[in-house]
Write a protein that holds these residues in place. Structure first.
Motif: not given
Length: 319
Positions: A67-91
């Motif tokens: 989601w790193s490409a989309l999040m900065p395009l919406l940072e002026d209207v939302v406070d964004g967080e993206a989760v690493d689901l259990p077992g994925f990414g850094d979780s």
């Protein structure tokens, strides 16, 4: 809940890791400890004071970085967080080993309840779209709007190109696949994944490819990587056997939140033809179709997805 901020310079040193995940400029990582569950959350704070919260949920084999490409395009209207689901990414994997859609949805709900961030603008891609649908149906109080990019809702006729992914769910298949692909390099695996997920893989820059290869190398070092992939793929397949109120399509009909549906014409994993069925199932929905997009439109065409979401919000404010 305990939440520990991980600044970019310290993120790799706080917890034992195979290697550090990538943190883009303007992002932060934090680790959220819950009973039996630890989740890594990637945040991009809103630039406007009091901006409403948003939560982004990735798909099978993905991570919060999707989601790193989309999040900065919406940072002026939302406070964004993206989760690493259990077992994925850094979780890390959950203590109970539950990778079902319901189990993953429960993890998302627990994260939102613990942080008291709801209701949120909830985004989901592929597997994350199925999870987000279940969250929105079960806990409408937690969801302001719902945005689904190629959601993994059960199809009556699976595309041939999606069959190999479904086969990963079969017992013993990941071990067989591991033996058959032992000689593949991380770059070969990455190029194959991009060819499957992107409508036009040639749009991926050399820098993006290099970053994706490094992430693939990191994932392959994780001792639980293939097990998590198999169990999570099995959870998608298992949704085809659920009927009645527990089925995802019936739950889609229960979603109250305004919903944006995004489908790609070149999607090899979720059929483009499912867009019409989804539009009919979600009661308050609008549809964005991108003929040249593949399975990850928020990565290929983030500007178009962002604008469609803004249009959704503008219409809601006017109504």
């Amino acid at each position: 809940m305990s939440s520990t901020e991980l600044p970019e310079t310290l993120a790799a040193a706080v917890a034992p890791r195979v290697s550090a995940v990538r943190i883009r400029q303007g992002e932060r990582l934090r680790s959220v400890e819950l009973p039996g569950l630890t989740l890594t959350v990637r945040s991009r704070p809103g630039t406007r004071t009091g901006a409403p919260p948003a939560l982004y949920v990735h798909g099978l084999g993905g991570s919060s970085e999707n989601w790193s490409a989309l999040m900065p395009l919406l940072e002026d209207v939302v406070d964004g967080e993206a989760v690493d689901l259990p077992g994925f990414g850094d979780s890390p994997p959950p203590d109970d080993g539950n990778y079902s859609i319901t189990g993953q949805a429960r993890a998302v709900i627990r994260l939102l309840d613990a942080g008291r961030r709801g209701p949120v603008h909830l985004f989901g891609n592929s597997l994350g779209g199925a999870i987000a649908t279940r969250v929105a149906a079960a806990r409408p109080d937690l969801v302001r709007t719902l945005t689904l990019v190629s959601p993994a809702l059960p199809e009556l006729r699976i595309q041939r190109s999606a069959v190999p992914t479904a086969l990963v769910a079969l017992p013993g298949m990941t071990a067989l696949f591991g033996r058959l692909t032992r000689g593949w390099t991380a770059e070969e695996r990455t190029r194959g994944l991009l060819a499957l997920c992107y409508g036009d893989p040639s749009l991926v820059t050399d820098e993006e490819l290099a970053n994706a290869v490094r992430e693939m190398e990191r994932r392959l070092e994780l001792p639980y990587f293939w097990d998590v992939m198999a169990r999570s793929a099995r959870s998608i397949v298992n949704e085809y056997t659920l009927g009645g109120q527990h089925g995802l399509w019936r739950q889609a009909e229960r979603v109250l939140a305004p919903t944006l549906l995004v489908y790609g014409g070149r999607d090899q994993l979720v059929s483009y033809r499912m867009a019409r069925k989804a539009s009919a199932a979600f009661r308050d929905s609008r549809l964005l179709t991108l003929p040249d997009a593949g399975h990850v439109a928020m990565m290929e065409y983030p500007e178009q997805v962002a604008q469609a979401w803004r249009d959704l919000i503008d219409d809601e404010h006017r109504s």
